[in-house]
Design an enzyme around this catalytic site. Sequence first.
Site, PDB file in Angstrom:
ATOM      1  N   SER A 123     -22.868  51.310  25.239  1.00  0.00           N
ATOM      2  CA  SER A 123     -22.053  51.001  24.077  1.00  0.00           C
ATOM      3  C   SER A 123     -21.440  52.291  23.540  1.00  0.00           C
ATOM      4  O   SER A 123     -22.146  53.237  23.215  1.00  0.00           O
ATOM      5  CB  SER A 123     -22.952  50.362  23.011  1.00  0.00           C
ATOM      6  OG  SER A 123     -22.214  50.160  21.841  1.00  0.00           O
ATOM      7  N   GLU A 139     -35.194  58.108  18.296  1.00  0.00           N
ATOM      8  CA  GLU A 139     -35.821  56.802  18.140  1.00  0.00           C
ATOM      9  C   GLU A 139     -35.348  55.856  19.231  1.00  0.00           C
ATOM     10  O   GLU A 139     -34.209  55.943  19.691  1.00  0.00           O
ATOM     11  CB  GLU A 139     -35.490  56.239  16.751  1.00  0.00           C
ATOM     12  CG  GLU A 139     -36.183  57.051  15.661  1.00  0.00           C
ATOM     13  CD  GLU A 139     -35.868  56.614  14.238  1.00  0.00           C
ATOM     14  OE1 GLU A 139     -36.650  56.946  13.350  1.00  0.00           O
ATOM     15  OE2 GLU A 139     -34.842  55.950  14.007  1.00  0.00           O
ATOM     16  N   CYS A 173     -29.309  47.993  13.928  1.00  0.00           N
ATOM     17  CA  CYS A 173     -28.114  48.737  14.310  1.00  0.00           C
ATOM     18  C   CYS A 173     -27.638  49.643  13.182  1.00  0.00           C
ATOM     19  O   CYS A 173     -27.517  49.205  12.051  1.00  0.00           O
ATOM     20  CB  CYS A 173     -26.989  47.778  14.647  1.00  0.00           C
ATOM     21  SG  CYS A 173     -27.250  46.952  16.193  1.00  0.00           S
ATOM     22  N   CYS A 216     -19.359  58.399  12.251  1.00  0.00           N
ATOM     23  CA  CYS A 216     -19.072  57.077  11.687  1.00  0.00           C
ATOM     24  C   CYS A 216     -19.706  56.987  10.292  1.00  0.00           C
ATOM     25  O   CYS A 216     -20.894  57.297  10.116  1.00  0.00           O
ATOM     26  CB  CYS A 216     -19.629  55.987  12.592  1.00  0.00           C
ATOM     27  SG  CYS A 216     -19.025  56.141  14.279  1.00  0.00           S
ATOM     28  N   ASN A 263     -26.593  46.368   8.376  1.00  0.00           N
ATOM     29  CA  ASN A 263     -27.828  46.750   7.703  1.00  0.00           C
ATOM     30  C   ASN A 263     -27.529  47.946   6.825  1.00  0.00           C
ATOM     31  O   ASN A 263     -27.230  49.015   7.334  1.00  0.00           O
ATOM     32  CB  ASN A 263     -28.870  47.123   8.747  1.00  0.00           C
ATOM     33  CG  ASN A 263     -28.979  46.000   9.744  1.00  0.00           C
ATOM     34  OD1 ASN A 263     -29.487  44.946   9.423  1.00  0.00           O
ATOM     35  ND2 ASN A 263     -28.419  46.211  10.926  1.00  0.00           N
ATOM     36  N   GLY A 307     -26.803  58.558  19.063  1.00  0.00           N
ATOM     37  CA  GLY A 307     -25.889  59.334  19.895  1.00  0.00           C
ATOM     38  C   GLY A 307     -24.771  58.519  20.513  1.00  0.00           C
ATOM     39  O   GLY A 307     -24.836  57.291  20.582  1.00  0.00           O
ATOM     40  N   GLU A 308     -23.742  59.240  20.943  1.00  0.00           N
ATOM     41  CA  GLU A 308     -22.610  58.627  21.645  1.00  0.00           C
ATOM     42  C   GLU A 308     -22.828  58.886  23.144  1.00  0.00           C
ATOM     43  O   GLU A 308     -22.691  60.024  23.611  1.00  0.00           O
ATOM     44  CB  GLU A 308     -21.297  59.270  21.146  1.00  0.00           C
ATOM     45  CG  GLU A 308     -20.079  59.027  22.010  1.00  0.00           C
ATOM     46  CD  GLU A 308     -19.822  57.564  22.343  1.00  0.00           C
ATOM     47  OE1 GLU A 308     -19.574  56.786  21.429  1.00  0.00           O
ATOM     48  OE2 GLU A 308     -19.871  57.210  23.551  1.00  0.00           O
ATOM     49  N   CYS A 315     -23.026  54.879   9.520  1.00  0.00           N
ATOM     50  CA  CYS A 315     -24.166  55.028  10.429  1.00  0.00           C
ATOM     51  C   CYS A 315     -25.113  56.129   9.953  1.00  0.00           C
ATOM     52  O   CYS A 315     -24.686  57.248   9.657  1.00  0.00           O
ATOM     53  CB  CYS A 315     -23.639  55.338  11.822  1.00  0.00           C
ATOM     54  SG  CYS A 315     -24.932  55.813  12.979  1.00  0.00           S
ATOM     55  N   CYS A 332     -33.408  49.436  23.329  1.00  0.00           N
ATOM     56  CA  CYS A 332     -32.259  50.138  22.779  1.00  0.00           C
ATOM     57  C   CYS A 332     -32.621  51.623  22.806  1.00  0.00           C
ATOM     58  O   CYS A 332     -33.573  52.032  22.143  1.00  0.00           O
ATOM     59  CB  CYS A 332     -32.004  49.641  21.360  1.00  0.00           C
ATOM     60  SG  CYS A 332     -30.684  50.530  20.538  1.00  0.00           S
ATOM     61  N   SER A 385     -17.737  49.785  20.143  1.00  0.00           N
ATOM     62  CA  SER A 385     -17.879  49.541  18.701  1.00  0.00           C
ATOM     63  C   SER A 385     -16.491  49.646  18.101  1.00  0.00           C
ATOM     64  O   SER A 385     -16.009  50.750  17.856  1.00  0.00           O
ATOM     65  CB  SER A 385     -18.792  50.594  18.066  1.00  0.00           C
ATOM     66  OG  SER A 385     -20.066  50.482  18.591  1.00  0.00           O
ATOM     67  N   LEU A 386     -15.884  48.529  17.878  1.00  0.00           N
ATOM     68  CA  LEU A 386     -14.468  48.543  17.468  1.00  0.00           C
ATOM     69  C   LEU A 386     -14.346  48.575  15.933  1.00  0.00           C
ATOM     70  O   LEU A 386     -13.731  49.466  15.376  1.00  0.00           O
ATOM     71  CB  LEU A 386     -13.760  47.320  18.059  1.00  0.00           C
ATOM     72  CG  LEU A 386     -12.251  47.325  17.939  1.00  0.00           C
ATOM     73  CD1 LEU A 386     -11.626  48.480  18.694  1.00  0.00           C
ATOM     74  CD2 LEU A 386     -11.664  46.003  18.452  1.00  0.00           C
ATOM     75  N   HIS A 387     -14.896  47.586  15.295  1.00  0.00           N
ATOM     76  CA  HIS A 387     -14.957  47.481  13.820  1.00  0.00           C
ATOM     77  C   HIS A 387     -13.615  47.350  13.100  1.00  0.00           C
ATOM     78  O   HIS A 387     -13.582  46.911  11.963  1.00  0.00           O
ATOM     79  CB  HIS A 387     -15.767  48.622  13.197  1.00  0.00           C
ATOM     80  CG  HIS A 387     -17.131  48.754  13.781  1.00  0.00           C
ATOM     81  ND1 HIS A 387     -17.981  47.682  13.908  1.00  0.00           N
ATOM     82  CD2 HIS A 387     -17.802  49.814  14.319  1.00  0.00           C
ATOM     83  CE1 HIS A 387     -19.105  48.072  14.477  1.00  0.00           C
ATOM     84  NE2 HIS A 387     -19.017  49.362  14.743  1.00  0.00           N
ATOM     85  N   CYS A 444     -25.928  62.873  16.457  1.00  0.00           N
ATOM     86  CA  CYS A 444     -24.724  62.337  17.112  1.00  0.00           C
ATOM     87  C   CYS A 444     -23.550  63.293  16.940  1.00  0.00           C
ATOM     88  O   CYS A 444     -23.429  63.968  15.918  1.00  0.00           O
ATOM     89  CB  CYS A 444     -24.364  60.970  16.548  1.00  0.00           C
ATOM     90  SG  CYS A 444     -23.015  60.195  17.472  1.00  0.00           S
TER      91      CYS A 444
HETATM   92  S1  SF4 Z   1     -22.322  54.623  15.249  1.00  0.00           S
HETATM   93 FE1  SF4 Z   1     -22.889  55.558  17.221  1.00  0.00          FE
HETATM   94  S2  SF4 Z   1     -21.195  56.982  17.647  1.00  0.00           S
HETATM   95 FE2  SF4 Z   1     -21.021  56.474  15.449  1.00  0.00          FE
HETATM   96  S3  SF4 Z   1     -22.192  58.121  14.441  1.00  0.00           S
HETATM   97 FE3  SF4 Z   1     -23.621  56.406  14.783  1.00  0.00          FE
HETATM   98  S4  SF4 Z   1     -24.665  56.901  16.710  1.00  0.00           S
HETATM   99 FE4  SF4 Z   1     -22.782  58.165  16.603  1.00  0.00          FE
END
Ligand code: SF4
Length: 336
Positions: free
Chosen positions: A187, A84, A329, A108, A286, A155-156, A111, A97, A210-212, A104
Amino acid sequence: MTKEELRHFFVAEGDKAFRGNQVYEWLWNKGAHTFEDMTNVSKETRQMLQQNFVINHIKVDQMQKSSDGTIKNAVRLHDGLIVESVLIPTATRTTACVSSQVGCSLDCKFCATARLKRMRNLNPDEIFDQVVAIDKQSKLYFDRPLSNIVFMGMGEPLMNYNNVLKAIEKITSPEGLGMSPKRITVSTSGVPKMIKKMADDEVKFKLAVSLHSAIDEVRTSIMPFNETFPLNDLRDALQYWYAKTKHTITYEYVVWEGINDTKKDVEALIQFCRFAPSKVNLIEYNPIDDGQFKQANAQAIDMYKSMLEKHHITVTIRRSRGKDIDAACGQLANKS
Ligand code: SF4
């Protein structure tokens, strides 16, 4: 193929080297999807190309429009897999985006993409084509070209580093789309070795992490790979990045109820921000289906904002876009 390889191919076929330039321009500058589109190339040459090559272009299978103007695309790849990509319009800019992997590699907990697992990396042309498709939509629906790109889709990106870099080369090169690298943000969830590699490669685009959470136990509980790449390693890599590039780092940060909404969490973040010049984006969360994660209340967000500002750290509160079509996101999961 590179331009040089195309030039050699045409010379070997008894044609002129500049034919390679023409074909290259059609592919990377004009976004041609078929050889038939290449109208300044003779019919015989187009037929010959057809016999020797294939253009594995993407296809926007489904397009959904949000009430706030956001557009989510389900993009079908040549092997039938789907990723997507999202177009996010605001008053002053249009941002694409884009995805870098099918699924991925990471896990996380908050996600939706993580649940798909990694099926494969995207090729440079598949990343590039997402940008071309969104640029066309931007011109069609908003009467202006795409202004920014964020690698925040599925994805990363640093787990598919070489292909992401090749795609960015095509996006920024004058022979490609000619976009400024300053308008591109990669990112990452924070892969220390790759952040150092980017610094060594002297990339010109921006970095967001992406720290969080700036507390190891908390971060590991929501981003389990933090156990392998703990915050100390991430900090070293970010300091290395800043020393080499002098580019400020953006920390993406969601505040969740009962997870990272205390004063102690903010203090740890302030401490982490001291390691290298940085700013913080507090992103609205979200929810995904299971409802395990819940956005913290307004008081918690205000506490973050005022404490960060008190320590002279730039902080922006980012409202998410496209929630009604699961385009925001962390929501990308091929549900459309
Ligand atoms: S937040 Fe980013 S790195 Fe983490 S699982 Fe989702 S897509 Fe992968």
